[in-house]
Write an enzyme that holds these catalytic residues in place. Structure first.
Site, PDB file in Angstrom:
ATOM      1  N   HIS A 155       9.658   2.701   1.364  1.00 13.93           N
ATOM      2  CA  HIS A 155       9.283   1.627   2.272  1.00 13.93           C
ATOM      3  C   HIS A 155       9.683   1.930   3.713  1.00 13.93           C
ATOM      4  CE1 HIS A 155       8.734  -0.339  -1.561  1.00 13.93           C
ATOM      5  NE2 HIS A 155       8.140  -1.343  -0.964  1.00 13.93           N
ATOM      6  N   GLY A 176       3.948   6.493  -9.619  1.00 18.82           N
ATOM      7  CA  GLY A 176       2.580   6.193 -10.045  1.00 18.82           C
ATOM      8  C   GLY A 176       1.527   6.473  -9.011  1.00 18.82           C
ATOM      9  N   LYS A 223      -0.614  -7.103  11.297  1.00 20.30           N
ATOM     10  CA  LYS A 223      -0.446  -5.820  10.588  1.00 20.30           C
ATOM     11  C   LYS A 223      -1.043  -4.683  11.422  1.00 20.30           C
ATOM     12  CE  LYS A 223      -2.422  -3.305   6.665  1.00 20.30           C
ATOM     13  NZ  LYS A 223      -1.210  -2.647   6.142  1.00 20.30           N
TER      14      LYS A 223
END
Length: 804
Positions: free
Chosen positions: A728, A460, A27
């Site tokens: 995304h 959100g 990552k």
């Protein structure tokens, strides 16, 4: 006869292993490369070391270095994208990225995954019934297929240089086409599976290249064969037979190992087993053991090895080793050559439970992560070869762990079970939608009156900045006190509220700065859950989650079966800062289950009802605090859908029931929202309707509003917010792009029910792209309000009394 190697299939193996790194090394390397902070050489060095570290660890745990028990299943982003790259299956809209021979380089592959300024990326959707997201190939009649074995060959040779004989891994040809979608230029009715005769020779060429590189075995994954598909069963069986008889007839190839994880192949078992492949994996956890008739397929001369997926690769509980060994011994005793494996790839679970030193030792003794599962597989393999007495200690330890788990405090809570048992149909359901709509239209959600047409909002979360993450880490370690952390969070919430006011959003959110993850935050405030420190699991690309562990009966913390409210302080604070409505944000019961490692000792429906009752209490407390809009997110509704249609009605019944139990205790004036994302929702339209939310926001940007056709056909009539910004991807959609998507939406739904929002929460995005994208979103909504009319021909703003 074909000229193939004759290396026996290993007695113990796995079908895949975590690839993100024990400390998320991949990552960090990917994100540094994308940000321009590191070079391609540095990224590739990290990737190569992670691969080699995996092989070393697996050998240390008991797998063989030279017997092809090590799968070369690593990926820099996604295994489906890797397969598409190896096949040269470049969508037409990305064709300019390929070189003269049609090959995609590393950076071009990342454009397919992440998009660029002028192109959205490939669609993302869920990988069967898991929380992993794969990139959907786009195949048309003219999509080129040409073998590009370079990456696969490099993996084999690099491993060999370090003393490892590995097994290359590809998505199999039938699943690859079943998982693909027709590209935009394909004629109506085109099915990517039509291209199978042209694709199989490309696989055959890849196999020849891998054999030349020294690969003794190759793993072809066919998970789509365990799910009901859009094509008739007879055609699918023919496709399987044609593909694998052609591949196994090819000269100069490795031996072929086919996997069927996540269920049972059912009638496709016969054409697979009889096709000439040398080994066939069956998932004995999600699927079933072969019947006596099916076992005959493995008893014939030249039958494939039965690779028994006996250890659960999808959950974290210790295996019943004694029971599994007895099952495997029964298969072996029937005259079948049996190898022991994981039921699925282990990339669905974290690396090592031994690293979770903060977990209660008793709970830790019940758990098995990837490393422990490899050890369980090796134990079962030894027991199968040498007899149960050879592994008596391991069997006894596993049995004792299961015994202590069953009787531990909190696993069963009488008060929780009594409350769940008292639920009747009266708690599940609200007034008809039209009655609620009129009540909500009469309520002033804002100081200036009703919401405007095409109201704008977000899903959100807002960006979790380095400052937010640093403050959370300091609070956890005690470097700042609770009072200082509370002050920081309240200031961050105010900053997010002011930004939304400045941008002109109509319905605000508090931004969720206090939440590290939309499920873990709830797990930290509900009894029956535990959380990990290092339990990272890949979701897609560089994104990871830490699934919580749901081990016992569920209720809110704080004493008594109702416990104490935990979202109200933050959401109430946000509402106190503005006269615009602030949504209360909760995660729904099905998503909490889907994105946790859930107890396997009772039906999911029972666990879902317990979670729903805890959320029902939270919804009621939000309403009592003056919050007029409550969003209960269910992005994973499609995720848990059984892969066989016969099993789906029961799931849809209890999943819808759980959502409605959580949300039906409010007044008609309180508006209930829900959110769904990144799945093929056409399969669950009836359930989406059955949730009976007043407003449903749903992922739609990458699929270009595809889901709205299904909703329109089903007569869905309540509020709908199809996503207009794919969060995304790092690209910023233009105002014109968003307007175009909204115009496409208005072809399917009336303006009076349309909401304007992104696809998903903004936690993973940066503030620069967030501000720019939301500015475009608000401007697009305002532009459309001025232009469009309702069917009666009355301008929308005039009709709603909002002209001028």
């Amino acid at each position: 006869m074909t000229s193939t190697p004759t290396t026996p299939f290993p007695a113990a193996t796995i079908t895949g292993y975590p690839r993100i790194g024990r400390r998320r090394e991949l990552k960090k390397a990917l994100e540094a490369y994308w940000a321009g902070r590191s070079s391609r050489a540095e990224l590739e060095a990290v990737a190569a070391e992670l691969q080699l570290a995996t092989y070393r660890k697996l050998v240390e745990l008991g797998l063989g270095a030279q017997d092809a028990s090590l799968p070369a299943a690593f990926s820099l982003y996604d295994q489906v994208l890797d397969t598409a790259t190896a096949l040269g299956a470049v969508p037409a809209r990305f064709a300019d990225l390929a070189d003269a021979e049609g090959r995609l380089g590393l950076d071009a592959g990342f454009v397919l995954a992440r998009g660029d300024a002028g192109r959205p990326p490939l669609e993302l959707t869920k990988w069967f019934d898991t929380n992993y997201h794969y990139l959907v190939p786009e195949i048309g009649p003219g999509t080129p297929f040409r073998a590009d074995p370079a990456g696969l060959v490099a993996d084999v040779r690099r491993a060999a240089e370090h003393g490892f004989a590995v097994r290359p891994v590809l998505v199999g040809p039938v699943s690859f086409l079943l998982l693909a979608k027709a590209d935009d230029d394909a004629p109506a009715g085109f099915d990517p599976l039509e291209r199978l005769p042209e694709l199989v020779p490309v696989y055959a060429q890849l196999l020849r290249e891998l054999a030349a590189a020294g690969a003794q075995w190759v793993q072809l994954e066919e998970p789509a064969l365990v799910a009901d598909q859009h094509v008739p069963a007879e055609r699918l069986a023919e496709a399987v037979w044609d593909a694998y008889t052609e591949l196994t007839a090819a000269a100069e190839r490795p031996q072929v190992f086919v996997t069927t994880p996540y269920g049972s192949p059912g009638p496709l078992l016969h054409p697979l087993a009889a096709s000439g492949i040398e080994a066939l994996h069956l998932d004995l956890v999600a699927g079933t053991a072969p019947s006596a008739e099916e076992l005959e397929l493995f008893q014939e001369e030249d039958a494939p090895v039965l690779v028994a997926g006996a250890v659960d690769g999808h959950n974290v509980w210790r295996a019943d080793l004694a029971g599994r060994l007895a099952q495997l011994a029964g298969l072996s005793g029937a005259g079948v050559a049996v190898s022991v494996a994981s039921s699925t790839s282990l990339f669905h679970v974290p690396h090592d439970v031994a690293e979770e030193t903060q977990l209660d030792p008793l709970l830790r003794s019940w758990l098995s992560f990837a490393d422990q599962k490899v050890a369980e597989i090796v134990t079962l393999s030894r027991g199968l070869a040498d007899g149960a007495e050879a592994v008596a200690g391991e069997l006894a330890a596993a049995t004792e762990a299961r015994r202590t788990r069953a009787g531990a405090p909190g696993v069963r809570d009488a008060a929780v079970r009594e409350r769940a048992g008292a639920v009747t149909g009266a708690e599940i359901g609200r007034a008809p939608a039209e009655v609620r709509r009129r009540a909500q239209e009469g309520r002033s959600f804002t100081a200036s009156g009703p919401l405007p047409p095409l109201p704008t909002t977000t899903i959100g979360s807002f960006p979790q900045t380095p400052q937010v993450r640093a403050a959370r880490a300091k609070a956890r370690s005690g470097r700042i006190g609770a009072q200082d952390y509370d002050r920081f969070l309240r200031e961050e919430i105010e900053r997010v509220v002011r930004l939304q006011e400045e941008l002109g959003l109509d319905v605000l959110v508090h931004g969720e700065a206090e939440r590290n993850d939309m499920v873990q935050y709830f797990a930290e405030h509900l009894d029956g859950f535990a959380t990990t420190v290092h339990g990272w699991v890949q979701s897609y690309g560089s994104r990871c989650t830490r699934p919580s562990i749901l081990w016992g009966d569920v209720s809110r913390e704080g004493g008594g079966v109702r416990g104490e409210a935990f979202t109200v302080p933050w959401i109430g604070h946000a509402q106190s800062l503005t006269d615009r409505p602030v949504k209360g944000m909760l995660t729904g019961p099905v998503t909490i289950l889907a994105w946790s490692f859930v107890r396997d000792d009772q039906p999911l429906a029972e666990t879902a009802e317990q979670v729903a009752l805890a959320l029902r209490d939270e919804v009621a407390d939000l309403e009592a605090a003056g919050i007029g809009i409550v969003q209960v997110d269910e992005p994973a509704l499609r995720e848990l859908l059984p892969l066989r249609r016969a099993d789906q009605p029961a799931y849809l019944d209890w999943s819808v029931r759980a959502f409605r139990l959580a949300t039906s205790g409010v007044r008609d004036e309180t508006q209930i929202h829900t959110h769904l994302c990144y799945s093929e929702f056409g399969e669950v339209v009836s359930a989406i309707d059955g949730l009976d939310a007043d407003v449903t926001s749903i992922e739609a940007a990458r699929s270009r509003m595809e889901v709205l056709t299904d909703l329109e056909a089903a007569g869905f009539s309540r509020g709908i917010g199809p996503g207009t910004w794919d969060i995304h991807s790092p690209r910023v959609p233009s105002q014109q792009e968003i307007e175009g998507l909204l115009e496409r939406a208005l072809a399917h739904v009336p303006a009076s029910t349309l909401w304007v929002n992104p696809d998903c929460g903004l936690k993973t995005r940066g503030y620069a792209e967030t501000r720019a994208s939301l500015e475009h979103l608000v401007a697009a909504a305002r532009a459309l309000r001025e232009r469009i009319t309702e069917p009666a021909g009355v301008p929308l703003l005039v009709q709603h009394g909002l002209e001028g």
